[in-house]
Design an enzyme around this catalytic site. Structure first.
Site, PDB file in Angstrom:
ATOM      1  N   ASP A 296       0.838  -1.201   0.000  1.00 62.18           N
ATOM      2  CA  ASP A 296       0.000   0.000   0.000  1.00 62.18           C
ATOM      3  C   ASP A 296       0.871   1.247   0.000  1.00 62.18           C
ATOM      4  O   ASP A 296       2.083   1.187   0.276  1.00 62.18           O
ATOM      5  CB  ASP A 296      -0.892  -0.037   1.255  1.00 62.18           C
ATOM      6  CG  ASP A 296      -2.199   0.723   1.083  1.00 62.18           C
ATOM      7  OD1 ASP A 296      -2.286   1.562   0.167  1.00 62.18           O
ATOM      8  OD2 ASP A 296      -3.123   0.479   1.877  1.00 62.18           O
TER       9      ASP A 296
ATOM     10  N   ASP B 239     -10.853   1.779  -2.866  1.00 65.94           N
ATOM     11  CA  ASP B 239     -11.362   1.403  -1.542  1.00 65.94           C
ATOM     12  C   ASP B 239     -12.885   1.383  -1.548  1.00 65.94           C
ATOM     13  O   ASP B 239     -13.495   0.955  -0.574  1.00 65.94           O
ATOM     14  CB  ASP B 239     -10.867   2.395  -0.486  1.00 65.94           C
ATOM     15  CG  ASP B 239      -9.447   2.083  -0.056  1.00 65.94           C
ATOM     16  OD1 ASP B 239      -8.951   0.990  -0.390  1.00 65.94           O
ATOM     17  OD2 ASP B 239      -8.834   2.935   0.618  1.00 65.94           O
TER      18      ASP B 239
END
Ligand code: GLA
Length: 695
Positions: free
Chosen positions: A450, A518
């Protein structure tokens, strides 16, 4: 595929499967664009050049001359420069001198140029792969004094004259990859990221057409840059109707110093031409990514479970083991523990950078969890964010100088974190070392890598060429991934950057899938996936089924609908399975089984986007004689039923059988009228149909 050279005109022709690309040298040794489009012979390419050399005195000089393959500052050039140089004596600009060329291999051409006066060589590379032209540039300082590069693009592209329409991708966190298609202004249009990352906001992909191309017809030109940091693409449509664009790494204002003897090599800027519309362009990109970019295109991606939406930072051994058991029962093949497992990472304010398991949450380190996951028959993956640090961490307290920062400026925090300067060899080696240890100790199968914030104050105090950070940090990320993969051949990596902030051809050369957003709401996801799939294939498109109502949008949708949307990519599960009812778990297990049946066609097949009436859209995947159709109807205004869904990838003379119902269909009817869909009533309806072409 090959490269042909015509010495009289000093013209080169690269021929792909169904594309050709031609350039030539003019009398001034400038490499000019000749052709990018349908296949042509050398004679035809020569005829395209025209008989007369351009008359520099004519007012239409620029239009007649043919665009530069790498426009520089200097001479009668007034468009955006792809190569901008400031010499040690503070002079600027380039005058070309041709040095020679080499056909490096069958389909790879290198044209060697230099400045007429100053010590700089420039190599233009062209490589035809299938129907994709890869281009990049190498610049070498052959002198003794430093040279400043104010711009060093990979390539400039030119399309034939005509009205122009631009397709590109825009977005933000939770809303990435939204496709925009509209007329290009007769001006310069800049697509860019100044964030040090590919970015959510723009993607270095675009497509150009004359305004009449459709999903399955019409000429389309498209390019994509293989770079995961800041970038800029400037599209220029001049009032005379000529359209071109130049692009490469870095955003405006950055400069890089080439020291004596140094070479800078740009990332690949790849181009596709198709006569089969936007669908044809996407399929060419997908085929290229499979054949040339992905490390393991042949592998089926596992159904993964990810803990993020279930537990957020509330992670511990018992809770993760409970989730893992549920995930295995539903059919997950890999369990991925997300953020919160290390240091004092109880929330987003602290712990980032301290990459050892939290002893209260994981009294046995990761050992028990990894063992439990494997006992359940799953692989084990884990979340990491290697480029980042919370100021409230042991790492930052020990090494405050390791982050990107600038003298006399505050350090802007985003998500309470700062960016480590991976351009520094010591920081890079430290990062590789802890990742290598983590992966090695536990035989970790999968990293979710990430990167949750962009660069700010991206300086490098004490370094002679601080803007290098924009190149070297990104290269370091690529290198660490490459090194980890080389050291752990079984390791697979997912590229995530607060959702879809780092999806590009550069990162895909060392990752196996991407987390596009997301936002896991299936309605929003249909649009996000549609944009993502313009360039990237289904086998890299992570797609979790999560809880209803959705955490981002609070929208409630049926489980089946959520699954059918996620089944268009690499299916995953991301909900809190401990709260799902036995019926939901059973339905989920059935749908996971169904996905595994269609997975080879979805992940390895060829994709055709489908559009029906009203809000009905879908996608058809084909592999040999097998077809999988996923169709989604988000809403049903006025209660209207949408009618059958026309299929693109069927043959008129063939007959197709539905593998579940046994019904047969004529190809011509599927094309013309469409496939009747058995959808539940109401909004959020969906269908999955498996067809096979009868012999
Ligand atoms: C980012 C990712 C999420 C999750 C969180 C964890 O936002 O995109 O999927 O991993 O970080 O902090």
């Amino acid at each position: 595929m090959r490269v042909a050279y015509e010495p009289r005109l000093r013209l080169w022709l690269l021929t792909g499967t169904s594309t050709a690309y031609a350039v030539r040298l003019d009398a001034d040794d400038c490499v000019r664009h000749v052709h990018w489009g349908a296949p042509v012979t050398v004679e035809e390419a020569a005829a395209l050049v025209g008989q007369e050399p351009p008359d520099p005195a004519a007012s239409s000089f620029e239009e007649k001359a043919g665009a530069d393959e790498l426009p520089v500052e200097g001479g009668a050039h007034f468009g955006p420069a792809a190569l901008q140089v400031r010499w040690a004596d503070l002079g600027r600009g380039i005058e070309w001198k041709y040095l020679g060329h080499e056909i490096v291999e069958d389909a790879h051409l290198r044209i060697d140029l230099a400045d007429r006066h100053y010590p700089l060589t420039v190599k233009l590379h062209y490589r035809m792969r299938g129907d994709v032209v890869e281009r990049w540039t190498e610049v070498t300082n052959t002198g003794h004094e430093p040279v400043t590069l104010q711009r060093c693009d990979s390539a400039a592209w030119t399309v034939p004259a005509g009205p122009r329409r631009l397709s590109h991708l825009v977005g933000a966190w939770n809303s990435e990859f939204r496709l925009r298609r509209g007329e290009l202004a007769a001006a310069e249009t800049v697509l860019t990221s100044r964030r040090g990352l590919t970015s959510h906001h723009a993607n270095p992909w675009l497509a150009l057409d004359d305004g009449t191309a459709g999903e399955e017809h019409g000429e389309v030109w498209s390019t994509a840059l293989a770079w995961s940091g800041s970038w800029r693409v400037t599209v220029q449509r001049d009032p005379g109707g000529r359209t071109g664009w130049t692009g490469g790494f870095g955003h405006e204002g950055l400069t890089w110093t080439l020291t004596a003897g140094e070479t800078l090599r740009t990332p690949v800027f790849a181009g596709v031409y198709s006569t089969a519309g936007f669908g044809g362009v996407s399929r060419t990109w997908h085929a290229y990514i499979r054949a040339n970019i992905l490390p393991h295109p042949e592998e089926l991606r596992p159904v993964l479970y990810n803990s993020w939406e279930a537990t957020h930072f509330d992670v511990d051994e018992a809770g993760q083991i409970a989730l893992a058991r549920r995930a295995a029962e539903v059919g997950a093949e890999m369990f991925v523990m997300d953020d919160g497992w290390f240091g004092r990472r109880a929330n987003e304010r602290k712990g980032l950078g301290d990459w050892t398991p939290n002893p209260e949450r994981f009294p046995h380190g990761l050992t028990n969890l990894v063992a439990a996951v494997r006992q359940s028959g799953m692989k084990f993956g884990i979340w990491v964010e290697p480029e980042m640090v919370n100021p409230d961490s042991d790492l930052y307290r020990e090494h405050p100088d390791w982050v990107l920062h600038t003298a006399n400026r505050r350090r802007t925090e985003m998500r309470h974190q700062l960016v480590l300067n991976l351009a520094r060899p010591d920081v890079r080696d430290w990062t590789h070392a802890w990742l290598d240890r983590l992966v090695g100790e536990h035989g970790i199968d999968f990293l979710k890598w990430d990167c949750n914030r962009p660069f700010t104050e991206a300086g490098w105090p004490g370094h002679a060429d601080p803007d290098r950070v924009y190149l070297d940090h990104t290269r370091a990320v690529h290198q660490i991934m490459d090194r980890l993969r080389a050291g752990h051949p079984g390791l697979r990596i997912e590229s995530c950057a607060g959702g879809g902030g780092r999806a590009d051809l550069g990162i895909l050369a060392r990752t196996d899938q991407v987390w596009p957003s997301d936002n896991t709401d299936p309605i929003d996801r249909i649009a996000i996936q549609n944009g993502f799939a313009q360039v990237f294939p289904a086998q890299v498109m992570g797609a979790w089924v999560t809880d209803s109502p959705n955490v981002t949008t609070a929208r409630s949708t049926p489980l089946r609908f959520r699954f059918h949307v996620s089944m268009a990519g690499v299916l995953g599960l991301g909900g809190d399975l401990t709260t799902w009812t036995p019926d939901e778990l059973e339905e989920a297990a059935d749908l996971v089984r169904e996905y595994k049946r269609v997975r080879p066609v979805v992940q390895h097949g060829t994709a055709y986007r489908l559009t029906g009436a009203g809000t009905l859209t879908g996608v058809q995947y084909t592999l040999n004689d097998d077809h999988v159709i996923l169709a989604w109807l988000p809403s049903r205004p006025y209660g209207h039923t949408p009618g059958p869904l026309p299929l693109s990838a069927v043959e008129a003379g063939a007959v197709y059988r539905d593998l579940d119902t046994g019904r047969t269909y004529q190809g011509a009817v599927l094309q013309e009228k469409g496939l009747p869909l058995d959808m539940p009533a109401g909004d959020h309806a969906s269908a999955l149909v498996r067809l096979t072409r009868l012999p």
